[in-house]
Write a protein that holds these residues in place. Sequence first.
Motif, PDB file in Angstrom:
ATOM      1  N   GLU A 120       0.400  -1.450  -0.268  1.00 19.51           N
ATOM      2  CA  GLU A 120      -0.523   0.107  -0.281  1.00 19.51           C
ATOM      3  C   GLU A 120       1.053   1.443  -0.333  1.00 19.51           C
ATOM      4  OE1 GLU A 120      -2.439  -0.093   3.944  1.00 19.51           O
ATOM      5  OE2 GLU A 120      -4.103  -1.849   2.560  1.00 19.51           O
ATOM      6  N   ASN A 121       2.001   0.906   0.092  1.00 17.20           N
ATOM      7  CA  ASN A 121       3.125   2.384   1.119  1.00 17.20           C
ATOM      8  C   ASN A 121       3.900   2.230  -0.725  1.00 17.20           C
ATOM      9  OD1 ASN A 121       1.896   2.732   3.438  1.00 17.20           O
ATOM     10  ND2 ASN A 121       3.525   1.496   3.847  1.00 17.20           N
ATOM     11  N   VAL A 122       3.556   1.975  -1.771  1.00 19.84           N
ATOM     12  CA  VAL A 122       3.923   1.672  -2.998  1.00 19.84           C
ATOM     13  C   VAL A 122       3.944   1.923  -3.576  1.00 19.84           C
ATOM     14  CG1 VAL A 122       6.598   0.333  -3.546  1.00 19.84           C
ATOM     15  CG2 VAL A 122       6.481   0.285  -1.226  1.00 19.84           C
ATOM     16  N   VAL A 123       3.011   1.032  -4.180  1.00 18.07           N
ATOM     17  CA  VAL A 123       2.149   0.599  -5.760  1.00 18.07           C
ATOM     18  C   VAL A 123       1.308   2.404  -5.665  1.00 18.07           C
ATOM     19  CG1 VAL A 123       1.632  -1.710  -5.451  1.00 18.07           C
ATOM     20  CG2 VAL A 123       0.172  -0.519  -5.131  1.00 18.07           C
ATOM     21  N   ALA A 124       1.324   2.427  -7.515  1.00 21.98           N
ATOM     22  CA  ALA A 124       0.439   3.569  -8.026  1.00 21.98           C
ATOM     23  C   ALA A 124      -0.277   2.377  -8.436  1.00 21.98           C
ATOM     24  CB  ALA A 124       1.528   4.288  -8.819  1.00 21.98           C
ATOM     25  N   TYR A 125      -1.710   3.717  -8.707  1.00 19.69           N
ATOM     26  CA  TYR A 125      -2.856   3.540  -9.583  1.00 19.69           C
ATOM     27  C   TYR A 125      -2.187   2.352 -10.633  1.00 19.69           C
ATOM     28  CZ  TYR A 125      -6.465   3.417 -13.385  1.00 19.69           C
ATOM     29  OH  TYR A 125      -7.470   2.883 -13.779  1.00 19.69           O
ATOM     30  N   ASP A 126      -1.205   3.053 -11.571  1.00 19.90           N
ATOM     31  CA  ASP A 126      -0.812   1.855 -13.122  1.00 19.90           C
ATOM     32  C   ASP A 126      -0.651   1.102 -12.789  1.00 19.90           C
ATOM     33  OD1 ASP A 126      -2.318   4.605 -13.826  1.00 19.90           O
ATOM     34  OD2 ASP A 126       0.282   5.558 -14.911  1.00 19.90           O
ATOM     35  N   ASP A 127       0.048   0.830 -11.442  1.00 17.18           N
ATOM     36  CA  ASP A 127       0.878  -0.755 -11.204  1.00 17.18           C
ATOM     37  C   ASP A 127      -0.441  -1.571 -10.689  1.00 17.18           C
ATOM     38  OD1 ASP A 127       3.392   0.457 -10.877  1.00 17.18           O
ATOM     39  OD2 ASP A 127       3.003   1.128  -8.854  1.00 17.18           O
ATOM     40  N   VAL A 128      -1.112  -1.441 -10.077  1.00 10.85           N
ATOM     41  CA  VAL A 128      -2.505  -2.189 -10.306  1.00 10.85           C
ATOM     42  C   VAL A 128      -2.989  -2.202 -11.119  1.00 10.85           C
ATOM     43  CG1 VAL A 128      -4.461  -2.374  -8.972  1.00 10.85           C
ATOM     44  CG2 VAL A 128      -2.767  -1.348  -7.777  1.00 10.85           C
ATOM     45  N   TYR A 129      -3.370  -1.507 -12.112  1.00 13.03           N
ATOM     46  CA  TYR A 129      -4.346  -1.586 -13.032  1.00 13.03           C
ATOM     47  C   TYR A 129      -3.195  -2.358 -14.631  1.00 13.03           C
ATOM     48  CZ  TYR A 129      -5.855  -0.748 -17.891  1.00 13.03           C
ATOM     49  OH  TYR A 129      -6.422  -1.104 -18.673  1.00 13.03           O
ATOM     50  N   GLU A 130      -2.016  -2.093 -14.213  1.00 11.68           N
ATOM     51  CA  GLU A 130      -1.090  -3.081 -14.966  1.00 11.68           C
ATOM     52  C   GLU A 130      -1.484  -4.679 -15.208  1.00 11.68           C
ATOM     53  OE1 GLU A 130       3.181  -3.465 -17.530  1.00 11.68           O
ATOM     54  OE2 GLU A 130       2.070  -1.150 -16.319  1.00 11.68           O
ATOM     55  N   THR A 131      -1.881  -5.312 -13.537  1.00 12.52           N
ATOM     56  CA  THR A 131      -1.049  -6.257 -13.073  1.00 12.52           C
ATOM     57  C   THR A 131      -2.594  -6.723 -12.474  1.00 12.52           C
ATOM     58  OG1 THR A 131       0.696  -5.383 -10.977  1.00 12.52           O
ATOM     59  CG2 THR A 131      -0.543  -6.989 -10.646  1.00 12.52           C
TER      60      THR A 131
END
Length: 316
Positions: free
Chosen positions: A40-51
Amino acid sequence: MTWGFDRDFTPWGKRDEEIEPRVHPHLTEPARNRIARILENVVAYDDVYETYMEYRTEVIEEPDYFRWRNFDPARASQTHLIKEEDTDEVLLYLEILLNTLWSNRNHSEEDLLKMDSKLRRVLREHRILFRLRPDHKYLHRSRVEGGVRKTRPRRYDPNRYEPLHFEKLADETIVQADQDLRVLTKGTKWKEPLSGYNEAWNKYQDGQFSAIIAEKLYNSVEAVVQKMCVEQGWENETQTVGTYLDRLNKEGLFEPNQSMVGEWQQIMGGLRTGVQKTGDRKSWHDEVDQDYCLLLLHQTSAFLTFLIKRYEKESE
C-alpha cells in the motif's frame, strides 16, 4: 490417597490439543496483513491496473470485487485479494505485480529495494515455506557474464534478467515433523534437551542461515542421547554422541528398524559437516544456505521424534 500427577505427565487433553504451527506451507493471516501494508505504501494506480489486467488473463474466475478504475478502489481491491484469496492466487498476483514494478519506472530503485527487503523478511519471520527469487543481492549489485562479476549500470530489469518469482522451500512433511517433536516438549522431561532444536529454529527465523543452526541441532541430539544413556546407567556424561548412539543401538533401541542406523549416521554426518564450518565464515552462505538449514531442521526433528518415542516405549 489421591494419585499425584508426576511433573512429567501430560494429560490427554493437553497432549492432544493442537499446537500452533511455527512453519507454514501457506501464507498466514499476519503475513498477508504485513504484505498488504508494505505494498500500500509503494504501488501506484498504474501498477495495480497493469497487474490486474495481466492477472485476469491467468485465472479462470476473476474476483468480482476488484475495482481498478481509480486509485482508492484499486488499492482496496488489491488489499482484499492479498488478505482473502488462496495462497496460490496471491502469489500469482504478487509475481505479476513485482515484475511490473521493476519493469516500469514509476518508483525509484531505492524504494523498490526497501520494499523487496521487507517482503523477504515477512516470509522469513513468519516461517512461510516460500522464498522470493532471485536473491535480493542480484537485484542491484552485480551480475556474472562469462564468469566475470560486473556491476550493473542500471536497475534490475526482469525482461532482461531472471523474472522475480516465488519458490517453494518444502512441503507439509516438515510442518508435521516439527509439530510431532514439539508435542514432546510439553512435559519437562525433554524440554531442556530440545532447547537447542528450538534455538535453531529461532536462528532460521532471524535469517541466520549458517553453521550455527547445525551446531544448535547437534547440541540437541547430543543432549537427548546423553540423557537416555545416563538415565539408564549405560554410559556416563563424558562420552561422545557417537558412543551414545552406538550404545542405544547395542541396547536394541533401533530394533526392528535397523535401517535407522544408516539414516542417523547420515544425519549426524550432515550436522558434523555444518558444525565444522562454524569457524569458516566464508563458506556459510555458499554451502550452509537456507535450503541446507531447512533440510537439517527437517531431518533432525524426524530423527529425534523417532528416537524419543522408541526410548519411551522400550523403557516402559
